[in-house]
Design an enzyme around this catalytic site. Structure first.
Site, PDB file in Angstrom:
ATOM      1  N   GLY A   8       0.831  -1.218   0.000  1.00 37.02           N
ATOM      2  CA  GLY A   8       0.000   0.000   0.000  1.00 37.02           C
ATOM      3  C   GLY A   8       0.852   1.250   0.000  1.00 37.02           C
ATOM      4  O   GLY A   8       0.472   2.293   0.538  1.00 37.02           O
ATOM      5  N   GLN A  12      -1.433   7.558   1.261  1.00 38.88           N
ATOM      6  CA  GLN A  12      -1.084   8.770   2.012  1.00 38.88           C
ATOM      7  C   GLN A  12       0.118   8.531   2.932  1.00 38.88           C
ATOM      8  O   GLN A  12       1.066   9.311   2.949  1.00 38.88           O
ATOM      9  CB  GLN A  12      -2.293   9.232   2.843  1.00 38.88           C
ATOM     10  N   TYR A 143     -14.660  -1.038   8.516  1.00 39.72           N
ATOM     11  CA  TYR A 143     -13.238  -0.702   8.695  1.00 39.72           C
ATOM     12  C   TYR A 143     -12.810  -0.984  10.135  1.00 39.72           C
ATOM     13  O   TYR A 143     -11.779  -1.613  10.383  1.00 39.72           O
ATOM     14  CB  TYR A 143     -13.062   0.775   8.347  1.00 39.72           C
ATOM     15  N   LYS A 147     -10.138  -3.631  11.788  1.00 41.83           N
ATOM     16  CA  LYS A 147      -8.988  -3.162  12.588  1.00 41.83           C
ATOM     17  C   LYS A 147      -8.899  -3.923  13.913  1.00 41.83           C
ATOM     18  O   LYS A 147      -7.812  -4.299  14.338  1.00 41.83           O
ATOM     19  CB  LYS A 147      -9.084  -1.644  12.812  1.00 41.83           C
TER      20      LYS A 147
END
Ligand code: NAD
Ligand code: SER
Length: 325
Positions: A8, A12, A143, A147
């Site tokens: 990934g 960002q 999400y 996690k």
């Protein structure tokens, strides 16, 4: 840490983590990978080795980790909170399925693994201020589900197989180099670009929604410091609460207005992201990270805003002029 592989990597965090790892370990020691082929001039591709890699494809992960002779995997590939609500099956498949493949390869290849968790690993039943290191974790987003499960999976691979897994519960990360990937805290990045470019921003969260945040410089340093920490001092592993500042959209707008007096903000609230934000901590207690590996942030609100504006004004010199110019 001698040779690192980053999944990934074009996102960002990866964009800046790869650059920092290349400075630390040398460009040839860091292999950046991502599902999407980064542009030729993207720094992860232009400044070192880059390969396309889908983290859900275990055989490919194993081949590339082995060929690179990696001793540490920074596993950043994931779908973030807002995208995960739009595509929950894909979020489950990438965030948990991909992690499982990476952990299995790490077990076979004897690599350490860094995996970011998130404030999203908490939910509406969690004490929001301060949120303890160990507390109720019943998130309501896909999400968040991935996690929490990911934290448990990483702990399992450490206790069962001795894999050196470590992780951070990142708050929202603010940065100027690469755009955010579709999360609930994205407003805190978008607002800077809009302020410099247009002098105004329409925010998708309510003005008084308080969330933990961190500047990218600190986020990258935290990952590297954790992976270099003395394992004998780590009582926790997956994952440490870390934070640097607590922000609301209104407070961030006020801080921007001090530097860009004509800046205006209004609000068009997105109920999906607002509900997610309302279920997350207002302020995490990061004392375990401070005690066990010396975590300490360097950027507070003012330092972060000044640094963001310095960088973005270089990128948008004409647009950053005030309307009267
Ligand atoms: P991002 O969305 O900017 O980047 C994620 C990258 O993963 C993208 O480049 C995407 O192409 C890639 N990807 C998606 N599916 C993939 C697959 N199957 N195989 C390989 N790559 C794939 O995300 P980011 O902000 O850089 O986040 C990195 C990690 O940090 C994630 O685990 C995220 O949950 C976590 N995190 C981020 C923040 C934040 O504010 N940015 C906060 C908390 C935790
Ligand atoms: N910034 C991330 C998101 O909003 C938090 O993990 O999804």
């Amino acid at each position: 840490m001698k040779r690192a592989l980053v999944t990934g990597a074009a996102g960002q965090i990866g964009t800046e983590l790869v650059a920092a790892l290349r400075r630390l370990l040398g460009p040839e020691a860091v292999l950046a990978t991502d599902l999407r082929l980064a542009d030729p001039d993207h720094p992860v591709r232009a400044e070192g080795d880059f390969q396309v890699l889908d983290c859900t494809q275990g055989t490919e992960v194993a081949r590339i980790v082995s060929e690179h002779e990696a001793d540490v995997i920074f596993h950043l590939a994931a779908l973030l909170s807002a995208v995960g609500e739009k595509r929950p099956l894909e979020a489950y498949r990438v965030n948990l399925g991909g992690l499982m493949e990476v952990l299995e390869v790490a077990r076979q290849e004897e690599c350490a693994v860094f995996t970011p968790s998130s404030i999203a690993a908490f939910g509406p039943d969690t004490p929001p201020d301060p949120t303890p290191q160990t507390t109720i974790q019943r998130p309501t987003s896909m999400y968040g589900v991935t996690k929490v499960a990911g934290e448990l999976l990483c702990d399992y691979y450490h206790s069962k197989f001795g894999v050196d897994t470590r992780g951070l519960r990142y708050p929202g990360i603010i940065s100027h180099s690469a755009p955010p990937g579709g999360g609930t805290t994205d407003y805190a990045v978008e607002i800077f670009h809009a302020a410099v470019r247009d002098g105004k921003y329409t925010c998708f969260l309510e003005p008084d929604t308080q969330l933990d945040m961190m500047y990218m410089t600190d986020a990258v340093r935290a990952a590297m410091e954790l992976m270099e920490a003395d394992p004998d001092r780590l009582r926790h592993r997956n994952a440490f609460n870390v934070t640097a500042m607590q922000l609301t959209p209104a407070a961030l707008a006020e801080s921007l207005r001090k530097r860009i007096p004509h800046f205006e903000i209004d609000y068009d609230v997105d109920p999906v992201r607002q509900a997610i934000a309302d279920s997350w901590p207002r302020r995490m207690d990061d004392s375990a990270a401070r005690e066990e590996w010396g975590w300490s942030p360097t950027f507070g609100l003012d330092e972060m805003v000044d640094d963001m504006l310095d960088h973005l004004r270089l990128a948008h010199p004409i647009e950053s002029a005030s309307p009267s110019n």
